[in-house]
Design a protein around this motif. Structure first.
Motif, PDB file in Angstrom:
ATOM      1  N   LYS A  71       1.772  -1.027 -11.060  1.00  0.00           N
ATOM      2  CA  LYS A  71       0.977   0.217 -11.152  1.00  0.00           C
ATOM      3  C   LYS A  71      -0.505  -0.032 -10.873  1.00  0.00           C
ATOM      4  O   LYS A  71      -1.361   0.760 -11.278  1.00  0.00           O
ATOM      5  N   LEU A  72      -0.820  -1.114 -10.171  1.00  0.00           N
ATOM      6  CA  LEU A  72      -2.203  -1.347  -9.785  1.00  0.00           C
ATOM      7  C   LEU A  72      -2.624  -0.318  -8.734  1.00  0.00           C
ATOM      8  O   LEU A  72      -1.814   0.060  -7.871  1.00  0.00           O
ATOM      9  N   PRO A  73      -3.874   0.141  -8.769  1.00  0.00           N
ATOM     10  CA  PRO A  73      -4.354   1.146  -7.797  1.00  0.00           C
ATOM     11  C   PRO A  73      -4.626   0.493  -6.441  1.00  0.00           C
ATOM     12  O   PRO A  73      -5.761   0.263  -6.047  1.00  0.00           O
ATOM     13  N   ILE A  74      -3.562   0.208  -5.725  1.00  0.00           N
ATOM     14  CA  ILE A  74      -3.643  -0.566  -4.498  1.00  0.00           C
ATOM     15  C   ILE A  74      -4.293   0.232  -3.377  1.00  0.00           C
ATOM     16  O   ILE A  74      -4.143   1.458  -3.297  1.00  0.00           O
ATOM     17  N   TRP A  75      -5.034  -0.463  -2.531  1.00  0.00           N
ATOM     18  CA  TRP A  75      -5.649   0.155  -1.358  1.00  0.00           C
ATOM     19  C   TRP A  75      -4.686   0.082  -0.185  1.00  0.00           C
ATOM     20  O   TRP A  75      -4.073  -0.952   0.064  1.00  0.00           O
ATOM     21  N   TYR A  76      -4.531   1.192   0.534  1.00  0.00           N
ATOM     22  CA  TYR A  76      -3.667   1.261   1.711  1.00  0.00           C
ATOM     23  C   TYR A  76      -4.523   1.250   2.982  1.00  0.00           C
ATOM     24  O   TYR A  76      -5.636   1.773   2.995  1.00  0.00           O
ATOM     25  N   THR A  77      -3.972   0.690   4.049  1.00  0.00           N
ATOM     26  CA  THR A  77      -4.654   0.739   5.334  1.00  0.00           C
ATOM     27  C   THR A  77      -4.804   2.195   5.760  1.00  0.00           C
ATOM     28  O   THR A  77      -4.005   3.057   5.369  1.00  0.00           O
ATOM     29  N   GLN A  78      -5.804   2.479   6.581  1.00  0.00           N
ATOM     30  CA  GLN A  78      -6.107   3.867   6.928  1.00  0.00           C
ATOM     31  C   GLN A  78      -5.928   4.105   8.422  1.00  0.00           C
ATOM     32  O   GLN A  78      -6.873   4.331   9.163  1.00  0.00           O
ATOM     33  N   GLY A  79      -4.690   4.033   8.858  1.00  0.00           N
ATOM     34  CA  GLY A  79      -4.354   4.269  10.259  1.00  0.00           C
ATOM     35  C   GLY A  79      -3.244   5.296  10.370  1.00  0.00           C
ATOM     36  O   GLY A  79      -3.028   6.110   9.473  1.00  0.00           O
ATOM     37  N   PHE A  80      -2.520   5.279  11.486  1.00  0.00           N
ATOM     38  CA  PHE A  80      -1.429   6.225  11.695  1.00  0.00           C
ATOM     39  C   PHE A  80      -0.249   5.942  10.768  1.00  0.00           C
ATOM     40  O   PHE A  80       0.537   6.825  10.468  1.00  0.00           O
TER      41      PHE A  80
END
Length: 234
Positions: free
Chosen positions: A49-58
């Motif tokens: 449940k860590l607030p993970i960062w996602y890549t910001q692409g398609f």
């Protein structure tokens, strides 16, 4: 005019906080392939449940990066994974939450901010233990003879699918070599990183082939990942 396609989250600017964990990969976990390791880590992060960062692409996905892939069948207590969160959480909390979701044979050792870039990695240290179809003392003496060679060539396939002969002798730095009644033990430092990688198993197998030995048991553990000058990458 045709409308240009853009990612759905193109206007999303989420602040990210970079983390680096050091983890162990021992026991049965040494047989987890790199692809399965990525899947296992993604599952562990989601379950933590860590607030993970996602890549910001398609195709947004969890960002995780392993600076130096570990060969299948090797153990290690210095493996590294980089990822990012959208909240600046204490290192102890990140370690505890992620460690609680690790598969058997894997344990988070430490957590902090990345200091060095993966492009700075130049070498790795390995502890090797092996037995063969000759007495351990004889094998040790043969390995000393192996190290005394002026040239040790192996076949290496290029990106163009051609095969070149490469002399690996200058790249083998053996720091210790000894034996007991059963095993030969050694510590060696080999090149690693973007320019040239030399697998510890290749060194041992090349030795076996040169002297007509059959290996009965080979155990390899990565003990350090280093940058130029021998400083620890972690």
């Amino acid at each position: 005019m045709e409308k240009r396609l853009e990612p759905k989250n193109v206007n999303l600017r989420v602040e990210r906080f970079d983390y680096r964990v050091v983890y162990e990969k021992c026991g049965r976990a040494k047989y987890i392939s790199h692809l399965d390791l990525m899947r296992a880590m993604q599952r562990a992060i989601k379950r933590s449940k860590l607030p993970i960062w996602y890549t910001q692409g398609f195709n947004p996905h969890i960002y995780i990066m392993f600076p130096l892939t570990l060969s299948l069948g090797f153990e290690s207590k210095v493996e590294i994974m980089d990822f990012a969160l959208i909240e600046d959480l204490p290192f102890d909390e990140v370690l505890e939450r992620l460690d609680g979701q690790m598969p058997e044979g894997m344990r988070i050792v430490s957590c902090g901010r990345p200091v060095h870039s993966h492009t700075e990695i130049t070498s790795a240290e390995y502890k090797v233990k092996f037995t063969a179809d000759r007495p351990a003392e004889e094998c040790r003496k043969l390995f000393e003879d192996f190290l005394a060679k002026d040239k040790i060539e192996i076949e290496k396939r290029t990106k163009k699918k051609t095969v070149n002969l490469v002399d690996i002798r200058p790249s083998i730095d053996v720091r210790s070599l000894e034996n007991d009644d059963k095993y030969v033990y050694m510590t060696m430092v080999l090149p690693a990183g973007g320019s040239f990688n030399l697998n510890a198993n290749v060194v041992v197998e090349t030795f076996f082939d040169m002297y007509g030995l059959t290996g009965d048991e080979i155990c390899i553990e990565r003990t350090k990942i280093m940058i130029d000058g021998g400083e620890n990458f972690t």
